[in-house]
Design an enzyme around this catalytic site. Structure first.
Site, PDB file in Angstrom:
ATOM      1  N   CYS A  34      14.746  24.451 -27.862  1.00 54.07           N
ATOM      2  CA  CYS A  34      16.022  24.992 -26.686  1.00 54.07           C
ATOM      3  C   CYS A  34      16.731  22.710 -26.899  1.00 54.07           C
ATOM      4  CB  CYS A  34      14.620  25.152 -25.486  1.00 54.07           C
ATOM      5  SG  CYS A  34      15.884  24.576 -23.942  1.00 54.07           S
ATOM      6  N   CYS A  37      16.592  21.940 -23.253  1.00 49.98           N
ATOM      7  CA  CYS A  37      14.986  20.811 -23.019  1.00 49.98           C
ATOM      8  C   CYS A  37      14.784  19.859 -23.840  1.00 49.98           C
ATOM      9  CB  CYS A  37      14.044  22.141 -24.022  1.00 49.98           C
ATOM     10  SG  CYS A  37      14.211  24.079 -23.346  1.00 49.98           S
TER      11      CYS A  37
END
Length: 114
Positions: A34, A37
């Site tokens: 991600c 992230c």
């Protein structure tokens, strides 16, 4: 506690031992693949150093989808704040330093919006 980030990466890691204790705990629900992230990770890591009295726990949702479901995580990154083991705040999206500090400070002040 003490400035480090605790990693919960597989079913053998016991999240309960980290969250069912007095005080504040900040959970970072994340995944390696991600991009937001990955951008949030250094912000979260630095927060552990700025807030050594707050447990910082990173949970990889690919390895612990059960925990993501328990905390109603619908997108990542999601930051969850617990006080004395009870969820008091949850925010989806990558926060910057200021946003994460405000989240922690509001939980310290007793504000609840979970």
């Amino acid at each position: 506690m003490g400035g480090e980030v605790i990693e919960v990466l597989d079913e053998d890691d016991d999240l309960q031992a980290h969250v069912l204790t007095p005080g504040l705990t900040v959970l970072d629900f994340t995944a390696d693949w991600c991009p937001p992230c990955r951008r949030f990770a250094p912000v979260f890591d630095a927060s552990a150093g700025r807030h050594p009295d707050v447990r910082h726990v990173r949970v990889d949702v690919d390895y612990r989808p059960d925990l993501a479901a328990d905390f109603d995580v619908r997108g990542i990154p999601t930051t969850v704040v617990l006080r004395d083991g009870v969820m008091v705040r949850s925010v989806s999206g990558a926060l910057d330093r200021h946003g994460l500090d405000e989240l922690i400070d509001s939980a310290r002040a007793g504000e609840v919006s979970a």
